[in-house]
Design a protein around this motif. Structure first.
Motif, PDB file in Angstrom:
ATOM      1  N   GLN A 736       5.906   3.406  -1.787  1.00  0.00           N
ATOM      2  CA  GLN A 736       5.388   2.241  -2.493  1.00  0.00           C
ATOM      3  C   GLN A 736       4.014   2.490  -3.101  1.00  0.00           C
ATOM      4  N   HIS A 737       3.693   3.749  -3.303  1.00  0.00           N
ATOM      5  CA  HIS A 737       2.422   4.099  -3.925  1.00  0.00           C
ATOM      6  C   HIS A 737       2.654   4.522  -5.374  1.00  0.00           C
ATOM      7  N   TYR A 738       1.987   3.844  -6.269  1.00  0.00           N
ATOM      8  CA  TYR A 738       2.075   4.155  -7.689  1.00  0.00           C
ATOM      9  C   TYR A 738       1.090   5.279  -7.996  1.00  0.00           C
ATOM     10  N   ARG A 894      -6.594   1.301  -8.803  1.00  0.00           N
ATOM     11  CA  ARG A 894      -5.672   1.406  -7.669  1.00  0.00           C
ATOM     12  C   ARG A 894      -5.523   0.074  -6.944  1.00  0.00           C
ATOM     13  N   ARG A 897      -2.783  -2.248  -8.395  1.00  0.00           N
ATOM     14  CA  ARG A 897      -1.399  -1.791  -8.483  1.00  0.00           C
ATOM     15  C   ARG A 897      -0.977  -1.326  -7.091  1.00  0.00           C
ATOM     16  N   PRO A 898       0.314  -1.092  -6.853  1.00  0.00           N
ATOM     17  CA  PRO A 898       0.764  -0.708  -5.508  1.00  0.00           C
ATOM     18  C   PRO A 898       0.077   0.567  -5.022  1.00  0.00           C
ATOM     19  N   CYS A 899      -0.448   0.500  -3.812  1.00  0.00           N
ATOM     20  CA  CYS A 899      -1.162   1.654  -3.260  1.00  0.00           C
ATOM     21  C   CYS A 899      -1.005   1.662  -1.746  1.00  0.00           C
ATOM     22  N   THR A 900      -0.542   2.766  -1.192  1.00  0.00           N
ATOM     23  CA  THR A 900      -0.370   2.885   0.258  1.00  0.00           C
ATOM     24  C   THR A 900      -1.118   4.085   0.828  1.00  0.00           C
ATOM     25  N   ILE A 957       6.804   3.603  -8.215  1.00  0.00           N
ATOM     26  CA  ILE A 957       7.226   3.378  -6.830  1.00  0.00           C
ATOM     27  C   ILE A 957       8.747   3.467  -6.738  1.00  0.00           C
TER      28      ILE A 957
END
Length: 1002
Positions: A736-738, A894, A897-900, A957
């Motif tokens: 799930q990290h863009y 970051r 937006r999706p960042c894990t 992602i």
């Protein structure tokens, strides 16, 4: 006091010198007289000199000393708790005066918690052990009036008033004695004593008769030693030279006995873990190791005659008391929790299982006699202990007189050696020795502790080892660094040649010291494993193991089905190795990760061509050519130019015959088109559907494979190392990290070209690869923004280290001195140390900077690349291109937006002077970048060739499993260079270690 001490020393010197003029003393005992005479001559020669060569020592006080006046006494009694435990000079700066008292007081709360946890029924501690532990409170509170009396009546600290010192310390001896007796009784075979009588394990009443016998025997041995010493066994001249505050034989016997009893109790507590089935007792045994250090600390101070020159041992003892009490409190808490778990398992065990154990037969008379012969001989134990205490006291008190100047010239190096070495050796022996009987009459031989023991606990063992190591190093480095300040009187200055030389010597000692602690650290991890296992189970993790330690899960996928990360199970054996489980996770973390199954689709095994495992050349140095770029002219040129899009080739339509042969025949044309278009997507190839085929593809194109530019960062692991193929970012924790647009580059290293291949698209959607042309981004960015970025340059932070704050933060202990001197100096030294040792391993030209982003109250240490321009000329075409990774690394972008990515790996961008980049500039970069993104969805066998200087790439992602891979290529003229730090076994180890950490994230 100093004046009296000088007069006393001079008087002793003169007397001793005169005695020597009368001639040597006749030999005494078994030929020991010559040694004694020689030693006495040496001592007399030294003492006859004026001024004396050893530190001034306080005189012993006696009852005849003049008492303090009432006004003085009142001053001494104010704050009795403080004065009871404090010393006149603790060897620390004035701001730390009395710190030992505060630490001693602070240790009382964890000590009470320890007693409470230990007394809980679930801990199932032997009754007499509980009694001994509680008796320690008597010792603690007895030192208060004894310390006050020593100061008020004698004008000295308690350590220098022998009668009060020995009497109060004797309560500690009794406490430790009860601990040792309690464990010994509980471990007695058959629960019998040496006479065959049943031991009452439910009684916590101290054996007063045995204790009285022990005291009498010890005093008798001390008395005999005293008479023997004064009868000529010890040279009288040496005894006359002994400082006045030396401990008496009985007081030394108390100290020797206390240390011996505590050591025995530690060992027996470790054994009790096997007897009781509660492995948390081993944790308590190890926690007691801190108190063993604590026990050796005052003994060391006393053996140096309580010299003010090493007065910092007193606050060190106080600190060890606090940490030891806290550690024992935590260990006792774990005892109860593990006891609850064991009781719960016993309560839920099937009745059949309970009945399967045969009832023990009542012991026959012959068996009773045999058990009695092996039972606990309490009288013999007390006799041996008394002899050891008395003989040890004699050896210490009079033995040090024959050591020349050693104990008369105290230093912290000597003191620390006497404290640390025996403590570590004892603890390591206890934690690493054989286990003895396993309860079935068979000898259970167990060698030295190793990582295999930790791994046997599966993921719980591995996690507990990681926790133990982090805790150990978090304490070891600051403690060593701080102790250097105490020992040398100044902080370590690495710019000073003398300090560097000291650091080399001290570093050697430190490294060897921590090696000695390896068994202790492994044992601590083993002791912690049950608690970790319970915590993991509380989170819903199934950690059930079979007898051989493997998972009992029956959810094995059928042959040919997918498992985690897109791997395939072709057989039960493959599944056991590859299916995601916490057992497999433990193997990964512990270093058992293997290449993907060589027989299973879709990746397959190595190609069988030349093994590149140790032959990959370096990723080439970044070729910078960024000066003098006319931004207005370049933008105008590109706006008028028809910049070609990426080239797509359909293999099914364009390639007839053998794919590899077609690639070889057209490789020069493909390379020209790659420079023209920036990227070529070849769709539908069959050859590249396996790892071996992919290697044949890039070799057919005559591309020179090399290391990943960020090999040591660990973001990519090798998919097939023998073929130079890295796995793309498919890790579960990063699904799930863009991944924003970036060139595969750092300030220091940049691959010339790259080839991405798809073996398995995301099974549940997403994960599309995308690219953007650096020429087009440069064309479309607002010229004002572009010029500001070009003029000010860019710096990228690649890591955040937040864990130093608890160690070096300003606590106000020295007032403004902390804020203005100590904290800045600690920051500077830490940044330099990490910058000189750790940062170079990443081969990225990093600078360690504190608080660049203002987070964590300025205690965040950031690894930041050197300044670079966002525009660079292509090494071949010489065309200026947008060559900057800020779209991927900007924290602002970051966060939107999706960042894990975990915080330690979060990145940030700054101007070249480390000032903040305004949000409007970041938004403009994002707009121009997104406007030029070209999605390149890939299916099995598709290959995307990229010109890494011109084309930026990223990834969306995804859900489910995904398996893409990549190989990087160098310039032909650099294909044989292998010099980088990252291209070593150390660099490969760093890659694997970080990869295991990232792979463990969910």
């Amino acid at each position: 006091t100093a004046s009296n001490a000088r007069e006393s020393i001079h008087r002793v010197s003169t007397t001793t010198a005169a005695a020597l003029l009368r001639g040597p003393k006749a030999p005494v005992g078994r030929g020991g007289g010559e040694v004694a005479t020689a030693a006495a001559s040496t001592a007399a020669a030294r003492l006859a000199k004026s001024p004396p060569s050893f530190p001034l020592l306080p005189q012993r006080c006696s009852g005849r000393s003049k008492p303090l006046q009432r006004s003085q006494a009142v001053q001494e009694v104010i704050g009795p708790l403080s004065d009871a435990w404090s010393v006149s000079g603790n060897g620390l700066p004035p701001q730390f005066a009395g710190i030992e008292t505060q630490l001693f007081q602070a240790s009382l709360l964890p000590e009470l918690l320890y007693l409470w946890f230990l007394s809980r029924p679930e801990a199932e501690a032997p009754k007499l052990v509980n009694t001994g532990a509680r008796m320690l409170l008597l010792f603690i509170f007895a030192t208060i009036p004894a310390g006050i009396a020593a100061k008020v009546q004698f004008g000295e600290s308690l350590a220098n008033v022998d009668v009060l010192h020995g009497t109060s310390e004797s309560l500690l001896t009794f406490s430790n004695l009860l601990l040792a007796l309690g464990f010994s009784r509980a471990l007695s075979p058959g629960g019998l004593d040496s006479k065959g009588a049943k031991i009452d394990l439910d009684s916590g009443v101290p054996p007063f008769k045995g204790m009285a016998t022990f005291v009498a025997l010890t005093m008798a041995v001390c008395g005999g030693g005293f008479l023997a010493a004064h009868a000529g066994l010890v040279d009288p001249q040496l005894m006359q030279a002994e400082p006045g505050n030396a401990l008496s034989l009985p007081t030394w016997a108390v100290h020797v006995s206390s240390v011996a009893e505590w050591t025995v109790a530690m060992s027996l507590a470790w054994n009790f873990a096997e007897k009781s089935g509660n492995q948390a007792w081993k944790g308590l045994s190890l926690a007691m190791g801190l108190n063993l250090l604590n026990a050796y600390t005052p003994c060391t101070w006393h053996v140096f005659y309580n010299a003010p020159a090493i007065g910092a041992l007193v606050p060190l003892q106080a600190l060890l008391t606090l940490t030891g009490s806290s550690a024992r409190a935590f260990a006792a808490y774990r005892l109860g929790e593990e006891g609850k778990r064991i009781q719960a398992l016993a309560a839920t065990a099937p009745p059949a299982a309970l009945q399967s154990e045969p009832e023990p037969e009542p012991p026959s008379p012959s068996k009773e006699a045999e058990e009695a012969g092996r039972g606990f001989d309490e009288d013999g134990f007390l006799l041996k202990l008394a002899l050891f205490a008395g003989a040890g006291a004699f050896a210490v008190k009079y033995g040090e007189l024959y050591a020349g100047d050693f104990f008369l010239e105290p230093t912290y190096v000597k003191a620390l050696a006497l404290i640390v070495l025996p403590s570590l050796a004892t603890t390591a022996l206890i934690a690493g020795r054989d286990q003895g009987d396993g309860g079935d009459g068979k000898k259970q031989k167990k060698g030295k502790l190793s990582m295999a023991d930790v791994k046997s606990f599966g993921v719980a063992g591995t996690v507990s080892y990681v926790i133990t190591e982090l805790a150990f190093w978090a304490v070891a480095f600051p403690l060593a660094y701080s102790w250097y300040r105490v020992a040398e009187g100044s902080w370590l200055d690495l710019s000073n040649a003398a300090d560097k030389a000291k650091l080399l010597g001290a570093g050697t000692v430190f490294i060897n010291g921590v090696r000695l602690l390896v068994p202790l650290r492994l044992a601590a991890a083993l002791a912690l494993a049950p608690t970790v296992e319970k915590g993991l189970k509380g989170l819903g993790v199934d950690l059930k193991k079979s007898e051989d330690g493997e998972s009992e899960s029956s959810d094995a996928p059928a042959p040919g089905s997918k498992n985690f990360e897109g791997e395939w199970a072709d057989s039960a054996e493959v599944d056991n190795e590859k299916t995601f489980s916490f057992t497999q996770l433990a193997k990964n973390l512990a270093g058992f990760q293997k290449n993907r199954d060589p027989e299973g689709p879709p990746l397959g095994g190595p190609s069988g061509l030349e093994d590149l495992s140790s032959r990959l050349p370096d990723c080439p140095k970044t070729r910078w050519d960024s000066d003098g770029v006319d931004i207005d002219a370049v933008q105008k040129q590109y706006q008028e130019e028809d910049i070609p899009d990426i080239l797509t080739i359909n293999a099914k339509e364009s390639i007839t015959g053998d794919e590899e042969e077609w690639l070889r025949s057209n490789r020069e044309d493909l390379k020209k088109k790659l420079l023209k278009h920036g990227a070529i997507l070849i769709k539908g190839m069959e050859t590249s559907k396996s790892g071996a085929g992919f290697r044949r593809v890039y070799e057919a194109l005559d591309l020179d494979v090399c290391l990943d530019p960020i090999h040591t960062s660990g973001l990519r692991k090798f998919a097939i190392e023998q073929d130079g193929i890295y796995e793309e970012v498919n890790k579960p924790g990063l699904r799930q990290h863009y991944i924003g647009l970036h060139n595969e580059s750092t300030t220091n290293r940049t691959a010339a070209f790259g080839a991405f291949v798809c073996f398995l698209p995301a099974t549940e959607g997403g994960g599309d690869f995308f690219v953007a042309d650096g020429k087009k981004i440069l064309r479309d960015i607002d010229p004002k923004v572009l010029k500001e970025l070009y003029d000010k340059k860019i710096r990228i932070s690649v890591s955040n280290l937040d864990f130093f704050k608890p160690i070096i933060q300003d606590r106000g202990l020295f007032g403004d001195y902390d804020k203005e001197v100590l904290v800045p100096r600690a920051k500077e030294d830490l940044a330099k140390a990490i910058g000189d040792t750790v940062a170079p391993k990443f081969d990225m030209d990093l600078e360690m900077v504190w608080g660049a982003d203002g987070a964590n109250e300025g205690y965040r240490l950031q690894a930041i690349e050197l300044p670079e321009t966002p525009i660079n000329r292509h090494p071949v075409t010489k065309e200026p291109v947008w060559f900057c990774n800020m779209h991927n690394h900007s924290r602002y972008l970051r966060d939107n937006r999706p960042c894990t990515v975990p915080e330690v790996g979060m990145t940030e961008t700054f101007f070249g002077d480390l000032s903040k980049i305004p949000e409007n500039i970041l938004e403009e970069v994002d707009r121009a970048s997104r406007a030029n993104i070209v999605p390149t969805p890939m299916k099995e066998g598709d290959v995307l060739l990229v010109d890494n200087y011109r084309m930026l790439h990223g990834r969306d992602i995804f859900q489910g499993d995904r398996l893409h891979a990549v190989s990087w290529f160098t310039w032909p003229e650099e294909a044989n260079i292998k010099e980088a730090v990252s291209n070593t076994s150390e660099g490969n180890s760093l890659n694997k270690m970080i990869n295991k950490y990232v792979s463990s994230l969910k």
